[in-house]
Design a protein around this motif. Sequence first.
Motif, PDB file in Angstrom:
ATOM      1  N   ARG A   1       0.832  -1.208   0.000  1.00  0.00           N
ATOM      2  CA  ARG A   1       0.000   0.000   0.000  1.00  0.00           C
ATOM      3  C   ARG A   1       0.867   1.258   0.000  1.00  0.00           C
ATOM      4  O   ARG A   1       0.557   2.234  -0.686  1.00  0.00           O
ATOM      5  N   ILE A   2       1.955   1.219   0.779  1.00  0.00           N
ATOM      6  CA  ILE A   2       2.843   2.384   0.813  1.00  0.00           C
ATOM      7  C   ILE A   2       3.579   2.532  -0.518  1.00  0.00           C
ATOM      8  O   ILE A   2       3.681   3.630  -1.076  1.00  0.00           O
ATOM      9  N   ALA A   3       4.090   1.422  -1.046  1.00  0.00           N
ATOM     10  CA  ALA A   3       4.833   1.470  -2.310  1.00  0.00           C
ATOM     11  C   ALA A   3       3.951   1.964  -3.447  1.00  0.00           C
ATOM     12  O   ALA A   3       4.412   2.693  -4.338  1.00  0.00           O
ATOM     13  N   ARG A   4       2.692   1.607  -3.427  1.00  0.00           N
ATOM     14  CA  ARG A   4       1.756   2.044  -4.468  1.00  0.00           C
ATOM     15  C   ARG A   4       1.711   3.572  -4.536  1.00  0.00           C
ATOM     16  O   ARG A   4       1.669   4.166  -5.617  1.00  0.00           O
ATOM     17  N   GLU A   5       1.737   4.207  -3.364  1.00  0.00           N
ATOM     18  CA  GLU A   5       1.715   5.662  -3.333  1.00  0.00           C
ATOM     19  C   GLU A   5       3.058   6.245  -3.772  1.00  0.00           C
ATOM     20  O   GLU A   5       3.103   7.286  -4.430  1.00  0.00           O
ATOM     21  N   LEU A   6       4.152   5.586  -3.416  1.00  0.00           N
ATOM     22  CA  LEU A   6       5.466   6.083  -3.815  1.00  0.00           C
ATOM     23  C   LEU A   6       5.656   6.014  -5.326  1.00  0.00           C
ATOM     24  O   LEU A   6       6.303   6.888  -5.924  1.00  0.00           O
TER      25      LEU A   6
ATOM     26  N   HIS B   1      11.890 -10.966 -15.353  1.00  0.00           N
ATOM     27  CA  HIS B   1      11.710  -9.742 -14.561  1.00  0.00           C
ATOM     28  C   HIS B   1      10.289  -9.199 -14.787  1.00  0.00           C
ATOM     29  O   HIS B   1      10.112  -8.122 -15.372  1.00  0.00           O
ATOM     30  N   PRO B   2       9.278  -9.919 -14.325  1.00  0.00           N
ATOM     31  CA  PRO B   2       7.889  -9.536 -14.631  1.00  0.00           C
ATOM     32  C   PRO B   2       7.428  -8.249 -13.961  1.00  0.00           C
ATOM     33  O   PRO B   2       6.364  -7.722 -14.320  1.00  0.00           O
ATOM     34  N   HIS B   3       8.201  -7.706 -13.013  1.00  0.00           N
ATOM     35  CA  HIS B   3       7.791  -6.480 -12.319  1.00  0.00           C
ATOM     36  C   HIS B   3       8.519  -5.240 -12.841  1.00  0.00           C
ATOM     37  O   HIS B   3       8.489  -4.194 -12.194  1.00  0.00           O
ATOM     38  N   ASP B   4       9.131  -5.352 -14.016  1.00  0.00           N
ATOM     39  CA  ASP B   4       9.881  -4.236 -14.589  1.00  0.00           C
ATOM     40  C   ASP B   4       8.928  -3.351 -15.391  1.00  0.00           C
ATOM     41  O   ASP B   4       8.655  -3.601 -16.572  1.00  0.00           O
ATOM     42  N   ALA B   5       8.418  -2.303 -14.766  1.00  0.00           N
ATOM     43  CA  ALA B   5       7.422  -1.445 -15.403  1.00  0.00           C
ATOM     44  C   ALA B   5       7.967  -0.770 -16.658  1.00  0.00           C
ATOM     45  O   ALA B   5       7.261  -0.650 -17.667  1.00  0.00           O
ATOM     46  N   GLN B   6       9.213  -0.316 -16.614  1.00  0.00           N
ATOM     47  CA  GLN B   6       9.777   0.372 -17.768  1.00  0.00           C
ATOM     48  C   GLN B   6       9.948  -0.565 -18.965  1.00  0.00           C
ATOM     49  O   GLN B   6       9.759  -0.166 -20.118  1.00  0.00           O
ATOM     50  N   ALA B   7      10.274  -1.828 -18.705  1.00  0.00           N
ATOM     51  CA  ALA B   7      10.382  -2.798 -19.798  1.00  0.00           C
ATOM     52  C   ALA B   7       9.003  -3.077 -20.404  1.00  0.00           C
ATOM     53  O   ALA B   7       8.874  -3.228 -21.628  1.00  0.00           O
TER      54      ALA B   7
ATOM     55  N   ASN C   1       0.902  -0.891 -15.005  1.00  0.00           N
ATOM     56  CA  ASN C   1       0.124  -0.605 -13.801  1.00  0.00           C
ATOM     57  C   ASN C   1       0.270  -1.711 -12.765  1.00  0.00           C
ATOM     58  O   ASN C   1       0.384  -1.451 -11.556  1.00  0.00           O
ATOM     59  N   VAL C   2       0.275  -2.965 -13.235  1.00  0.00           N
ATOM     60  CA  VAL C   2       0.428  -4.090 -12.307  1.00  0.00           C
ATOM     61  C   VAL C   2       1.772  -4.002 -11.598  1.00  0.00           C
ATOM     62  O   VAL C   2       1.865  -4.176 -10.374  1.00  0.00           O
TER      63      VAL C   2
ATOM     64  N   GLN D   1       3.455  -1.527 -10.866  1.00  0.00           N
ATOM     65  CA  GLN D   1       3.456  -0.428  -9.904  1.00  0.00           C
ATOM     66  C   GLN D   1       2.286  -0.538  -8.925  1.00  0.00           C
ATOM     67  O   GLN D   1       1.934   0.443  -8.263  1.00  0.00           O
ATOM     68  N   LEU D   2       1.694  -1.739  -8.847  1.00  0.00           N
ATOM     69  CA  LEU D   2       0.699  -2.083  -7.831  1.00  0.00           C
ATOM     70  C   LEU D   2      -0.611  -1.307  -7.980  1.00  0.00           C
ATOM     71  O   LEU D   2      -1.409  -1.259  -7.039  1.00  0.00           O
ATOM     72  N   ASP D   3      -0.852  -0.731  -9.147  1.00  0.00           N
ATOM     73  CA  ASP D   3      -2.103  -0.016  -9.420  1.00  0.00           C
ATOM     74  C   ASP D   3      -3.060  -0.984 -10.114  1.00  0.00           C
ATOM     75  O   ASP D   3      -3.206  -0.971 -11.341  1.00  0.00           O
ATOM     76  N   TYR D   4      -3.735  -1.816  -9.321  1.00  0.00           N
ATOM     77  CA  TYR D   4      -4.563  -2.871  -9.898  1.00  0.00           C
ATOM     78  C   TYR D   4      -5.832  -2.327 -10.545  1.00  0.00           C
ATOM     79  O   TYR D   4      -6.320  -2.890 -11.518  1.00  0.00           O
ATOM     80  N   GLN D   5      -6.373  -1.243 -10.015  1.00  0.00           N
ATOM     81  CA  GLN D   5      -7.557  -0.656 -10.644  1.00  0.00           C
ATOM     82  C   GLN D   5      -7.212  -0.103 -12.024  1.00  0.00           C
ATOM     83  O   GLN D   5      -7.943  -0.301 -12.988  1.00  0.00           O
TER      84      GLN D   5
END
Length: 504
Positions: free
Chosen positions: A51-56, A420-426, A451-452, A454-458
């Motif tokens: 939740r905190i990281a989502r805001e960061l 590296h499935p969490h690499d938003a820039q890639a 979005n995923v 960066q934890l923005d699921y909506q």
Amino acid sequence: MVQALLLGLATLTVSPALPQVPGPQTATAGLPNLGDGSDMTPAAERRIGDRIARELYRDPDYLDDPVITDYVQGIWQPLIAAARQRGELPAQLDEAFAWEILMGRDRTVNAFALPGGYFGLHLGLVGIVTSRDELASVLAHEISHVTQRHISRSMARQAAQAPWLMGAMVLGMLAASKNPGAAQAAIVGGQAAAVQSQLNYSRDMEREADRIGFGVQTQAGFAPQGFVSMFEKLQQSSRLNDSGGFPYLRSHPLNTERIADMQSRVRQSERASTAPVTTLEHAMVAARARVFSDSSVDALRVWETQAQGSNLAKLPAVVQVGTLYGASFAALKQRDFPLAQATLARLQERVGTNAPALRLARLLALDMALAQGDVPKAQRLSQSLSDGSRATLLMRSHIDTLAGQGESAAQTLQTWLADHPHDAQAWQALAAANAAIARPVAAVRAEAEVNVAQLDYQGALTRFKAAQDMARKSSLPTDHIDASIVDTRARQMESLLREQALER
């Protein structure tokens, strides 16, 4: 202040407190760990961290610069491996926590640990350290806050103190009818006792993070002296210690005290003779961090003044290289391409054959070519880069997409993202590559994955639904194949959003 927002979480300047997961004892440690466990499960702590990281991630100051990230990860990964080898990082935490670093453009000298294995790193700190070893000491310290469960222990401590605070307030209200002064004293006294207890506990946690972090850092092969020199920089930066403040009201031990403790540990270390070294690569990365952390016009022009100064040639080589890199990058930021190119040429002369520094200079040259829209030149320059780093991969994929080779870029990025499935820039680069080769559903799906990551699921669900609508209207076979993946991912996002609603 970050630490107030994050419920007193571990930072370099103000930190947490409480019971912990027991860790192994080393021959040089000589001190017991502070507790026997935490009431909060790793999964619960990870949810708080998410939740905190989502805001960061949404913060305008958040920055994912591949060049700086590569450098930081080159320090981070050996530290994580060392924590595993020493038994400080149990398998349960290793699997449950994120172990992600989020960088921000903030000029302050700070780093902090968040719940669930997230870490914040200000570019002000990257810009001020003079060696990999100093940065390693900070990261090792923050890793130890998380592996020892200091955050969850601190939160449990605060919860345990609630009855004491409530009792003080009740006593104060009962006394109010007879003696208002005594009532106020009872309330304030109860609060002061609770705060003092929390601060004392935090100081113990800081000492524990120093002790364990020192072991992690040296196990990873970094010079132990980096801990001492880093504390000295913090002391100079804060200007708080030994200035008349009351040390027992600080959540951290005095830097002078911590410096003395680390000096003692350095003398006992097998690697005591190893001193931190400022490399050309570090000087360049530090300069890049300083440019990012202060991109005001006045600050950027200061770089030009320093690079043109007659005294530059008299300074050490690392200072010259750092100054020229910063000046060239600052000129690029101002889109003064002739000045940027001329300063880069001077930089390349001083770099010589130093491979890590030469790589950074070539990446900067690629940046310049792309900023000027010279894709053929960028293609030629990219042929000299084959180090397999994330920065090189993202840069070459971008060039391939612009050069009409989107299929090649997409294949390269898909291979990277499999690991590296969490690499938003890639994912963002893959979206551009898929759009360039007329795969609109895959492109929108990749945007959703940004979005995923960066934890923005909506936001992700909204994009997945857009991809579903696009697939229903498409007659392309490839779009229907991509649509099956999109349907599955959309259902997963709906499930995650339901879980979030239940948590709230």
